[in-house]
Design a protein around this motif. Structure first.
Motif, PDB file in Angstrom:
ATOM      1  N   ARG A 187     -27.970  16.947  19.245  1.00 54.05           N
ATOM      2  CA  ARG A 187     -27.571  18.340  19.463  1.00 54.05           C
ATOM      3  C   ARG A 187     -26.228  18.477  20.177  1.00 54.05           C
ATOM      4  N   HIS A 188     -25.883  17.544  21.079  1.00 53.13           N
ATOM      5  CA  HIS A 188     -24.639  17.685  21.824  1.00 53.13           C
ATOM      6  C   HIS A 188     -23.414  17.404  20.958  1.00 53.13           C
ATOM      7  N   TRP A 190     -22.974  18.645  17.816  1.00 52.82           N
ATOM      8  CA  TRP A 190     -22.592  19.766  16.936  1.00 52.82           C
ATOM      9  C   TRP A 190     -23.037  21.113  17.477  1.00 52.82           C
ATOM     10  N   GLY A 191     -23.191  21.178  18.803  1.00 50.10           N
ATOM     11  CA  GLY A 191     -23.463  22.456  19.436  1.00 50.10           C
ATOM     12  C   GLY A 191     -24.807  23.055  19.103  1.00 50.10           C
ATOM     13  N   HIS A 192     -25.745  22.230  18.685  1.00 51.82           N
ATOM     14  CA  HIS A 192     -27.076  22.716  18.342  1.00 51.82           C
ATOM     15  C   HIS A 192     -27.815  23.071  19.635  1.00 51.82           C
ATOM     16  N   THR A 193     -28.362  24.279  19.713  1.00 52.65           N
ATOM     17  CA  THR A 193     -28.972  24.745  20.967  1.00 52.65           C
ATOM     18  C   THR A 193     -30.496  24.734  20.944  1.00 52.65           C
TER      19      THR A 193
END
Length: 410
Positions: A187-188, A190-193
Motif C-alpha cells: 500500500r505504501h 501506490w498510496g493505497h489507503t
C-alpha cells in the motif's frame, strides 16, 4: 417466520442472533456446545493475559460487524494497522502481509481447475516455484487436492512481483481481473489507503464476548450452553422456524445423506511469550521463506503487558524458535527482547478446504435447500474472512425471514 434457532455460539452465531433480532424475529435461541460463547475468537486467559492464537481484528468505524456490535453497547479502540512479511532472499516488506518475489514478469495464465495447484500455476515460474515450496512447507500435502480458496488463510492470495514496473503493474490491476486477483502492490508504494486503520475490542476479547452475552440476553435471546444439537433432530423439527447452522457443518453430511468429504487435517503449534518490543503495537509478520518452523509472529498488548505469539507449522519451543522469531522481526523498526514462555498448544485448524470438501458443501447446500428450503441458513462455511461470512449469512437470513435488504439495513 419469527422463530430462529441458531446452532453454534461463535462470532458468526452471535452476529446471526443480533441480525435476526434486527430483522424482527421475536423468539431466538442460540445453542453452543461448549461452556462459553465465542468459538475461536475466545482466547485462553492466564493470569489476566490473553493467549491469542492468530490475529483477529475488526475494521474502522465503517466495518458493518463493528457497527452492529456497537449498536448493542460494545466498544472498540482504533489503531494504526501495521504488518509486514519476509520472503525468500531476506525480502522484508512493510505494510504488506503477503509474499514478494524477485520477478519483473507479470504475465499470467488463466487457471485450468479449482485446486490450489491450479491457482499457483497461473504465475510465472519466478513466483510460482517459491509459492509452491511455501504451500508444501505450510500444509505438507498434495496441492492438487487443496481448493484454491486456501490461498486466503495461507496469505498467498496475492503476491508482489518486486522487480515489476509499478505503473505497468498498477494498470494491470486496474484493467485485468485476473491480475487484480493474483498480484499485489504494497500500500505504501501506490498510496493505497485500505486497511490503514483497524480496531480491537476495549478490554480484550473475553470482555467483548461477555458483553455480547449480556446484550443478547437483554434483547431476549435464549442462550443454551453445553448443548450439543443433533443434526437429525434439528432438521426434523425445523417446521415453523428458521434454522441457522453456524457450527461446523461436518455432522450435517450424514444427516442429509451426503457423503462426508475428505478433509485436510492440519495441526499447528502456538507459543506465547512475554516480550519487550519497541515497535508498533499490535504488529504481525508473515514468513514465506519456507524455512524454520514459524509462519507468523503476532505482537500485541494484553493486561498492560506486551505478548508475542508465534504460530508454527511444527512443534518447536527451543532456541531455534527464538532465532526464527528474531529473524522475522529484524527487518522492521523496533527492538525485541523475548521473555518467559507463557503458553504452548497444538491444535487442529479446519481452515483449509479440499477440492472435495467444496464440492460436497455445494451438494449439501443443494440437498438442504430442497429438503428445508430458505428456512435453512448455512453459516457461511466456505469463506475464511469474517466480513465475507457476515455478508453471506446476512443475505441468507434476510431471505429466510422475508426481510428486504432496505428494511434489514434500517
Amino acid at each position: 417466520m419469527s422463530r430462529v434457532k441458531i446452532v453454534g455460539g461463535g462470532l458468526t452465531g452471535i452476529l446471526a442472533a443480533f441480525q435476526a433480532h434486527a430483522m424482527g424475529a421475536v423468539d431466538i435461541e442460540l445453542h453452543e456446545r461448549f461452556d462459553n460463547l465465542g468459538g475461536v475468537a475466545l482466547p485462553d486467559v492466564r493470569n489476566g493475559l490473553e493467549m491469542r492464537e492468530g490475529c483477529i481484528y475488526f475494521g474502522p468505524g465503517t466495518d458493518p460487524i463493528r457497527a452492529l456490535l456497537e449498536t448493542h453497547g460494545l466498544e472498540f479502540q482504533d489503531f494504526d494497522n501495521r504488518f509486514g512479511s519476509l520472503s525468500p532472499g531476506d525480502v522484508y516488506i512493510e505494510d504488506f502481509g503477503g509474499p514478494g518475489f524477485a520477478c519483473a514478469d507479470i504475465a499470467l495464465t488463466a487457471p485450468v481447475g479449482p485446486s490450489l495447484a491450479d491457482r499457483l500455476d497461473c504465475y510465472p515460474a519466478a513466483m510460482r516455484d517459491p509459492l509452491v515450496r511455501y504451500a508444501h512447507w505450510h500444509l505438507g500435502c498434495d496441492l492438487s487436492t487443496v481448493h484454491e480458496s486456501a490461498a486466503t488463510p495461507l496469505a498467498i492470495n496475492r503476491s508482489y512481483p518486486v522487480g515489476a514496473d509499478l505503473e505497468t503493474l498498477a494498470e494491470a490491476k486496474r484493467t485485468n481481473p485476473l491480475a487484480n486477483e493474483l498480484l499485489a502492490i504494497p500500500r505504501h508504494l501506490w498510496g493505497h489507503t485500505n486497511n490503514l486503520q483497524a480496531s480491537l475490542p476495549v478490554g480484550g476479547f473475553p470482555t467483548l464476548l461477555r458483553g455480547c452475552r449480556r446484550a443478547l440476553e437483554a434483547i431476549g435471546v435464549t442462550i443454551h450452553e453445553r448443548d450439543l444439537v443433533s443434526p437429525r433432530q434439528a432438521l426434523a423439527e425445523h417446521a415453523g422456524e428458521v434454522l441457522v447452522w453456524a457450527a461446523n457443518p461436518t455432522p450435517l453430511f450424514k444427516a442429509a445423506g451426503v457423503p462426508v468429504p475428505r478433509l485436510l487435517p492440519k495441526s499447528f503449534a502456538t507459543y506465547t511469550f512475554e516480550a519487550r518490543w519497541t515497535g508498533a503495537l499490535p504488529f504481525y509478520v508473515q514468513n514465506f521463506t519456507a524455512e524454520g518452523s514459524c509462519f507468523r509472529v503476532y505482537v500485541y498488548e494484553s493486561g498492560g503487558k506486551t505478548l508475542l505469539t508465534a504460530e508454527c507449522v511444527a512443534e518447536d519451543g527451543g532456541d531455534e524458535l527464538s532465532w526464527d522469531i528474531h529473524r522475522l522481526l529484524k527487518g522492521f523498526e523496533g527492538d525485541l527482547t523475548l521473555g518467559d514462555l507463557l503458553a504452548a498448544s497444538i491444535k487442529p485448524r479446519w481452515i483449509y478446504h479440499t477440492v472435495d470438501a467444496i464440492e460436497r458443501l455445494t451438494q449439501l447446500r443443494a440437498t438442504l435447500a430442497e429438503r428445508v428450503g430458505p428456512a435453512f441458513v448455512a453459516g457461511a462455511w466456505e469463506p475464511y474472512a469474517k466480513g465475507e461470512k457476515f455478508v453471506e449469512m446476512d443475505a441468507a437470513l434476510s431471505a429466510a425471514l422475508g426481510v428486504s435488504k432496505a428494511k434489514a439495513a434500517a
